[in-house]
Structures are given as structure tokens and as C-alpha cells.
Design a protein around this motif. Structure first.
Motif, PDB file in Angstrom:
ATOM      1  N   GLU A 107       0.827  -1.204   0.000  1.00 38.40           N
ATOM      2  CA  GLU A 107       0.000   0.000   0.000  1.00 38.40           C
ATOM      3  C   GLU A 107       0.863   1.255   0.000  1.00 38.40           C
ATOM      4  O   GLU A 107       0.559   2.231  -0.703  1.00 38.40           O
ATOM      5  CB  GLU A 107      -0.933  -0.006   1.209  1.00 38.40           C
ATOM      6  CG  GLU A 107      -1.766   1.266   1.398  1.00 38.40           C
ATOM      7  CD  GLU A 107      -2.687   1.577   0.215  1.00 38.40           C
ATOM      8  OE1 GLU A 107      -2.956   2.773  -0.007  1.00 38.40           O
ATOM      9  OE2 GLU A 107      -3.125   0.630  -0.480  1.00 38.40           O
ATOM     10  N   GLU A 108       1.955   1.238   0.754  1.00 36.51           N
ATOM     11  CA  GLU A 108       2.847   2.401   0.785  1.00 36.51           C
ATOM     12  C   GLU A 108       3.493   2.615  -0.583  1.00 36.51           C
ATOM     13  O   GLU A 108       3.609   3.763  -1.043  1.00 36.51           O
ATOM     14  CB  GLU A 108       3.919   2.183   1.855  1.00 36.51           C
ATOM     15  CG  GLU A 108       4.784   3.404   2.135  1.00 36.51           C
ATOM     16  CD  GLU A 108       6.031   3.478   1.257  1.00 36.51           C
ATOM     17  OE1 GLU A 108       6.599   4.585   1.150  1.00 36.51           O
ATOM     18  OE2 GLU A 108       6.437   2.445   0.683  1.00 36.51           O
ATOM     19  N   ALA A 111       0.831   4.089  -2.941  1.00 36.87           N
ATOM     20  CA  ALA A 111       0.532   5.492  -2.636  1.00 36.87           C
ATOM     21  C   ALA A 111       1.679   6.412  -3.044  1.00 36.87           C
ATOM     22  O   ALA A 111       1.454   7.537  -3.492  1.00 36.87           O
ATOM     23  CB  ALA A 111       0.241   5.649  -1.150  1.00 36.87           C
ATOM     24  N   ARG A 112       2.884   5.914  -2.932  1.00 40.92           N
ATOM     25  CA  ARG A 112       4.063   6.749  -3.190  1.00 40.92           C
ATOM     26  C   ARG A 112       4.443   6.799  -4.668  1.00 40.92           C
ATOM     27  O   ARG A 112       4.908   7.842  -5.148  1.00 40.92           O
ATOM     28  CB  ARG A 112       5.223   6.202  -2.364  1.00 40.92           C
ATOM     29  CG  ARG A 112       6.505   6.981  -2.473  1.00 40.92           C
ATOM     30  CD  ARG A 112       7.521   6.418  -1.507  1.00 40.92           C
ATOM     31  NE  ARG A 112       8.855   6.938  -1.751  1.00 40.92           N
ATOM     32  CZ  ARG A 112       9.946   6.504  -1.132  1.00 40.92           C
ATOM     33  NH1 ARG A 112       9.840   5.539  -0.230  1.00 40.92           N
ATOM     34  NH2 ARG A 112      11.129   7.024  -1.420  1.00 40.92           N
ATOM     35  N   ARG A 115       0.147   5.369  -7.791  1.00 41.14           N
ATOM     36  CA  ARG A 115      -0.990   6.289  -7.949  1.00 41.14           C
ATOM     37  C   ARG A 115      -0.567   7.657  -8.464  1.00 41.14           C
ATOM     38  O   ARG A 115      -1.222   8.196  -9.376  1.00 41.14           O
ATOM     39  CB  ARG A 115      -1.754   6.389  -6.635  1.00 41.14           C
ATOM     40  CG  ARG A 115      -2.498   5.094  -6.302  1.00 41.14           C
ATOM     41  CD  ARG A 115      -3.134   5.088  -4.945  1.00 41.14           C
ATOM     42  NE  ARG A 115      -3.610   3.747  -4.613  1.00 41.14           N
ATOM     43  CZ  ARG A 115      -3.568   3.211  -3.401  1.00 41.14           C
ATOM     44  NH1 ARG A 115      -3.098   3.915  -2.374  1.00 41.14           N
ATOM     45  NH2 ARG A 115      -3.998   1.977  -3.197  1.00 41.14           N
TER      46      ARG A 115
END
Length: 242
Positions: A107-108, A111-112, A115
Motif C-alpha cells: 500500500e505504501e 501510494a508513493r 498512484r
């Protein structure tokens, strides 16, 4: 190093025309993303589409085809995968284990890197409203983990929309090249970026795979940039006249 952008733009966009996208153009790994692999692996295809960055830059600077280019390695986050793909942060690639990704915070990474890359690509394409997108990749003459030699020098991949690919397959063949039709990978299984940013919007596209030994050096990258630009322009003319 937390502020490194996952993308950069080369060349000026103008409404209409042709643009280029390079999802796998970089081997860069931020200092705070420990992959746990030997440094020499970053020069292999598992980390980067060899030659693509040079071809994309040349297309933008010498042929007026602006480019959206990835700035992080596919081993950090594979930008050419859907968010829910197990390979979006690969734990292994072509027989090599990537220890730092085995228990990574996916997820990190999304997001980094993933996305922001795709949000920026979406905005860039909305501004450009291109008549044709060239998604540029390269492939190995043979997988390190084994398998047959790959005879194709260039290939066209597509999912449902093959209207541009059909023209480009013919045009590359007319240049005397051995051309793959959804080889060595099928765009029906692996077409994440163009599914999202081209097919979902009805935008014609060419996913072009060049065999990496054809574009390893600068002179070959210059030659292939001219060839790809020429084929893309002729494809666009054929689409407009259809």
C-alpha cells in the motif's frame, strides 16, 4: 529519499498528435527502498526495459513526440500492473528473488509511486488529447530462467483494440523486420496501462516491444526512435484515412 517523483515529462505537448509512454524506462531505486539484491541486477531486464529511456527521449526531442517516462524501477513498483496484481511489487522476477519485496508494504508503494504516476499520466493525456499513444517497452532475446530464443525484433501488443497495431505490424514488416503479433507477451493478459489510459477512453495506441539487443547503444536508440516515430505517424495517417 522520499520526494523522488515516479515520472518525468520530456518535450512539449500540444493537443492532438502522438505521445509516448515508458512505464519501465528507469532502473532507479530510492535509498530508502532496500531491495536486498546485487547491484548488477539493476542493469538487467528484471529492473528496467533496456534502451527504452534513450529511445523515448530521442522521440521527444528529435521527433516531436512528447514522452511520459517512469523514474523508478519496476522492482520498486511495477507501474505496468494493476494495483491488485501480485506482481505490482514483485517478490521474484525471472528466477531472481527480491528479498526486500517479500514482506513489503504494498500500500505504501502504491501510494508513493503507482498512484501519482498514473494520476499524472491521466492528467497529461487529458491535456494532450492525443490521436495516438505509443507505449514503449523492450524484451530480452531470451529469459534468464530459460526458454526458447525469441526471434522477433519488434512486436505489437494489444488487448481488445487492435486497429492501430494491425497497421504497425504491416509497416514494421515492410522495413524487413521480424514482427511479433502479441508476442512474446500477449496484451490480452498484460496491458494494464493501455487498458486504463487508452482502451477505456477509446484512444488508439501502439504497445511496441523492441528486442533489447536492438536498442542497447545510443546509435541504435537514435535509429529506432526515428523508425518508431515514422511507423507511428504512418499508422496515424492510416487510421485517419480508414
Amino acid at each position: 529519499m522520499t520526494g523522488h517523483s515516479p515520472y518525468r515529462h520530456v518535450g512539449e505537448i500540444a493537443r492532438g498528435g502522438i505521445v509516448c509512454v515508458g512505464d519501465h524506462a528507469s532502473s532507479f531505486v530510492p535509498d530508502d527502498v532496500p531491495l536486498g539484491i546485487a547491484p548488477e541486477l539493476l542493469g538487467k531486464h528484471i529492473a528496467v526495459d533496456i534502451g527504452v529511456e534513450g529511445v523515448a527521449e530521442e522521440m521527444a526531442l528529435a521527433h516531436g513526440i512528447p514522452a511520459h517516462i517512469a523514474c523508478i524501477s519496476r522492482l520498486v513498483c511495477d507501474l505496468h500492473r494493476e494495483e491488485d496484481s501480485p506482481a505490482v511489487v514483485p517478490a521474484a522476477s525471472d528466477g531472481f528473488v527480491i528479498p526486500g519485496n517479500v514482506d513489503a508494504d504494498v500500500e505504501e508503494r502504491l501510494a508513493r509511486f503507482h498512484r501519482p504516476y498514473h494520476a499524472a499520466l491521466g492528467d497529461w493525456l487529458d491535456t494532450a488529447q492525443p490521436e495516438l499513444i505509443v507505449a514503449l517497452h523492450s524484451f530480452t532475446p531470451r529469459l534468464e530462467s530459460g526458454g526458447e530464443e525469441r526471434p522477433w525484433e519488434v512486436a505489437l501488443l494489444y488487448n481488445q483494440d487492435d486497429r492501430a497495431a494491425r497497421h504497425a505490424i504491416r509497416l514494421f514488416a515492410e522495413e524487413g523486420l521480424t514482427v511479433g503479433d502479441n508476442q512474446p507477451y500477449s496484451g490480452k493478459q498484460l496491458n494494464a496501462t493501455m487498458n486504463r489510459h487508452a482502451e477505456a477512453h477509446g484512444r488508439p495506441y501502439l504497445t511496441i516491444e523492441v528486442r533489447q539487443d536492438m536498442i542497447e547503444c545510443g546509435a541504435d536508440q537514435t535509429r529506432w526512435a526515428a523508425l518508431v516515430a515514422n511507423v507511428a505517424r504512418r499508422t496515424l495517417l492510416a487510421l485517419k484515412s480508414a
